[in-house]
Design a protein around this motif. Structure first.
Motif, PDB file in Angstrom:
ATOM      1  N   ASN A 156      12.092   3.382  57.293  1.00 33.92           N
ATOM      2  CA  ASN A 156      12.339   4.436  56.306  1.00 33.92           C
ATOM      3  C   ASN A 156      13.222   3.997  55.135  1.00 33.92           C
ATOM      4  O   ASN A 156      13.552   4.814  54.280  1.00 33.92           O
ATOM      5  CB  ASN A 156      12.986   5.638  56.995  1.00 33.92           C
ATOM      6  CG  ASN A 156      12.011   6.403  57.859  1.00 33.92           C
ATOM      7  OD1 ASN A 156      11.147   7.116  57.354  1.00 33.92           O
ATOM      8  ND2 ASN A 156      12.121   6.247  59.176  1.00 33.92           N
TER       9      ASN A 156
ATOM     10  N   ARG B 124       9.445   6.716  54.811  1.00 37.24           N
ATOM     11  CA  ARG B 124       9.847   6.720  53.401  1.00 37.24           C
ATOM     12  C   ARG B 124       9.516   5.356  52.792  1.00 37.24           C
ATOM     13  O   ARG B 124       9.770   4.309  53.379  1.00 37.24           O
ATOM     14  CB  ARG B 124      11.335   7.005  53.283  1.00 37.24           C
ATOM     15  CG  ARG B 124      11.720   8.442  53.694  1.00 37.24           C
ATOM     16  CD  ARG B 124      13.217   8.654  53.571  1.00 37.24           C
ATOM     17  NE  ARG B 124      13.665   8.503  52.201  1.00 37.24           N
ATOM     18  CZ  ARG B 124      13.777   9.502  51.335  1.00 37.24           C
ATOM     19  NH1 ARG B 124      13.464  10.738  51.692  1.00 37.24           N
ATOM     20  NH2 ARG B 124      14.201   9.287  50.107  1.00 37.24           N
TER      21      ARG B 124
ATOM     22  N   ILE C 252      13.665  14.561  56.447  1.00 36.00           N
ATOM     23  CA  ILE C 252      13.855  13.185  55.998  1.00 36.00           C
ATOM     24  C   ILE C 252      12.899  12.849  54.862  1.00 36.00           C
ATOM     25  O   ILE C 252      13.269  12.191  53.884  1.00 36.00           O
ATOM     26  CB  ILE C 252      13.677  12.213  57.181  1.00 36.00           C
ATOM     27  CG1 ILE C 252      14.831  12.383  58.178  1.00 36.00           C
ATOM     28  CG2 ILE C 252      13.605  10.761  56.709  1.00 36.00           C
ATOM     29  CD1 ILE C 252      14.630  11.668  59.491  1.00 36.00           C
ATOM     30  N   ALA C 253      11.670  13.322  54.959  1.00 35.63           N
ATOM     31  CA  ALA C 253      10.683  13.063  53.912  1.00 35.63           C
ATOM     32  C   ALA C 253      11.051  13.756  52.604  1.00 35.63           C
ATOM     33  O   ALA C 253      10.818  13.213  51.510  1.00 35.63           O
ATOM     34  CB  ALA C 253       9.302  13.514  54.374  1.00 35.63           C
TER      35      ALA C 253
ATOM     36  N   GLY D  70      11.535  15.232  60.782  1.00 41.11           N
ATOM     37  CA  GLY D  70      10.685  14.388  59.956  1.00 41.11           C
ATOM     38  C   GLY D  70      10.460  14.975  58.578  1.00 41.11           C
ATOM     39  O   GLY D  70      10.493  14.256  57.567  1.00 41.11           O
TER      40      GLY D  70
ATOM     41  N   THR E 284       7.745   9.479  60.528  1.00 43.55           N
ATOM     42  CA  THR E 284       8.319   9.324  59.199  1.00 43.55           C
ATOM     43  C   THR E 284       7.857   8.023  58.564  1.00 43.55           C
ATOM     44  O   THR E 284       7.185   7.218  59.195  1.00 43.55           O
ATOM     45  CB  THR E 284       9.863   9.334  59.274  1.00 43.55           C
ATOM     46  OG1 THR E 284      10.285   8.318  60.210  1.00 43.55           O
ATOM     47  CG2 THR E 284      10.390  10.687  59.726  1.00 43.55           C
TER      48      THR E 284
END
Length: 558
Positions: free
Chosen positions: A233, A337, A203-204, A200, A335
């Protein structure tokens, strides 16, 4: 009870068939023989339909198609010696494609296993390298154990092939073992919590993450979780050939296209631009990491049912091993985004423009023989949600894999593991059994068609409503184009003529030809209105096939 009533003792063959019934097996595909006839005899009194095939390899292909479409192992049953050796290509294909198959092979009596007699063959080591599980039943009491474990191996983790050798004497002996019933509740859960948290964070923090979908992504339950993860995301994604249909049409704007075999696609540009790669259900056999990740210093998150095979070009920093759908659900909750990255947005916008130009170019192709792009254009409109498509291997496969989209998991069955010729028609026969309410379209080249064309008789016998289209050019074109690129000339690729209409009629099937682009859709409609198998021939203009192999990364030719 009448004193004259005879109670038949349970044999090893009876226990094999009871195990198949307990696993929900509806069909067994194969060819009988003296070393396995006890099992064929036991099948007569069962709920299972025995489908006699014309070649053992095709029996394994059909079983593999059953496995891919249902998630439950398809079953092939063959005799000893060449019966088993003929299975090898089919089992290797299923293992590479992640298709669950259990193959049962006859064997000579245990006391004769080391003798050089009729059809003696040490089949277990023969099959071991190309299966997840290969074992012989050593005694009557072990029948249930071995067959049950073969199913477990074939269906668990990354699915694949399993082989069981059934000695003749054990099949006819009294079976003292019991029926092994699998646990009612079983399966893996989501990946490790710490690994999920680290994934996580990555990905962030990434500027331009890109998701790579692999073959297990197209498993329906996984596909549903993937769609939620991508939407939540705003991620860009690409997919291998076997991942076809893993995301819905509503995510087409996130989809860069398919990748596989040759690193020369618009989707490869999107993948090249990633500073973080998230692979889901991906196996290197689908698309060699040396073609898309060589020399790149960027983190990879591996999400799969099994650990990654580590190599110089594929070494994940985070490995999320477990149930893919549950893992993705857990990762989605960690997550969020807010928007699609600008780099991906720009590349995806360019890819959308290329798609629009491609469609216009394809629609304008009006010559004969017919250009592959025109066929792709017409097929894209024709393939609705009620059509299953099974593709063989060849140049046509690359055109269709790149330019025909699907938005339903495992609607289009493609091969890119062993790239085995001859899979399409057997897979299509499987589709008519698993999905009887759907249209089934199978496609091959004229080279690959004759690898399994004898199963047209099986399709006629089953009254399978399968339409098989043959793209005809008289060569093994995919090989020839690569030979010219490497050596400046072709070798060993020319084929003789074949008449698909006469071939179909010889088996009491229907034969048709497409002669012009305007005949493509009307002919397909007539074919699907017909009862039973239909063979359609179309002469194809492959003069642009060299473009399939242009601007490739070093090492793409194989």
């Amino acid at each position: 009870m009448d004193a004259k009533t005879i109670i038949k003792p349970q044999t090893g063959a009876d226990l094999v068939v009871q195990t198949l019934e307990n696993r929900g097996v509806e069909y067994v595909f194969g060819i009988p023989g003296a070393k396995i006839d006890a099992v064929f005899n036991a099948l007569v009194d069962s709920s299972i339909q025995t489908v006699v095939c014309r070649h053992e390899q095709n029996a394994a292909f059909i079983a593999g198609g059953i496995g891919r479409m249902t998630g439950k192992a398809g079953v092939a049953l063959v005799t000893s010696g060449p019966g088993v050796s003929n299975l090898v290509t089919g089992l290797a294909t299923a293992n590479s494609e992640g298709d669950p198959v259990v193959a049962l092979g006859g064997a000579v009596a245990t006391a004769e296993a080391l003798k050089q007699i009729h059809q003696t063959m040490d089949a277990v080591p023969l099959c071991k390298p190309i299966t997840k599980f290969s074992a012989a039943v050593p005694a009557p009491e072990a029948v249930g154990e071995v067959v049950a474990n073969a199913f477990r191996a074939a269906e668990s983790g990354r699915p694949g092939a399993a082989f069981v050798s059934l000695p003749k004497d054990i099949m006819t002996a009294s079976a003292r073992g019991r029926l092994i019933v699998p646990p009612r509740f079983y399966g893996s859960g989501p990946a490790d919590g710490q690994a999920l948290a680290e994934a996580g964070k990555l990905i962030a923090a990434a500027e331009n993450p890109v998701v790579v979908l692999g073959l297990l992504s197209s498993k329906p339950v996984n596909a549903a979780a993937i769609c939620k993860f991508i939407e939540h995301n705003h991620l860009a994604l690409v997919g291998t050939f076997q991942a076809a249909g893993a995301v819905g049409a509503h995510l087409l704007s996130n989809f860069g296209g398919r990748i596989g075999q040759l690193a020369n696609q618009p989707a490869d540009r999107l993948l090249d631009a990633a500073d973080l790669v998230v692979t889901i259900g991906y196996d290197p056999v689908e698309y060699d990491p040396s073609l898309w990740n060589k020399g790149k210093d960027r983190p990879i998150i591996h999400i799969d049912a099994v650990p990654a095979d580590l190599d110089n070009c594929y070494c994940p920093v985070v490995e999320l091993t477990g149930d893919i759908a549950q893992t993705l659900d857990a990762l989605t909750s960690l997550t969020g985004r807010p928007a699609k990255p600008p780099i991906s947005q720009a590349i995806l916008a360019e890819i959308r423009k290329q798609r629009e130009l491609q469609v216009a170019e394809a629609a304008a192709k009006s010559g004969t023989p017919i250009h592959p792009l025109r066929l792709c254009y017409e097929l894209q409109d024709f393939i609705g949600t009620d059509v299953t498509v099974c593709l063989d291997m060849g140049s046509f496969h690359l055109w269709l894999a790149r330019y025909v989209y699907s938005f339903r998991a495992r609607q289009i069955l493609m091969t890119n593991g062993q790239q085995t010729l001859g899979v399409a028609l057997p897979w299509g026969i499987a589709a008519t059994l698993v999905r009887p309410s759907e249209k089934v379209l199978t496609i091959s080249g004229d080279g690959g068609f004759l690898f399994s064309a004898m199963e047209l008789e099986t399709a006629v016998r089953l009254k399978s409503n399968v339409v098989h289209m043959i793209w005809i050019d008289g060569t093994y074109n995919m090989v020839g184009v690569q030979e010219v690129a490497k050596y400046g000339r072709e070798s060993g690729v020319k084929l003789g003529p074949m008449d698909p209409v006469k071939y179909a009629e010889a088996f009491d099937a229907t034969g048709m030809m497409i002669n012009t682009p305007d005949e493509i859709i009307p002919t397909l409609k007539r074919a699907f209105d017909a009862q039973g198998p239909v063979i359609i021939g179309v002469n194809v203009d492959y003069s642009d096939n060299h473009k399939l192999f242009e601007e490739v990364h070093e090492g793409s030719f194989n």
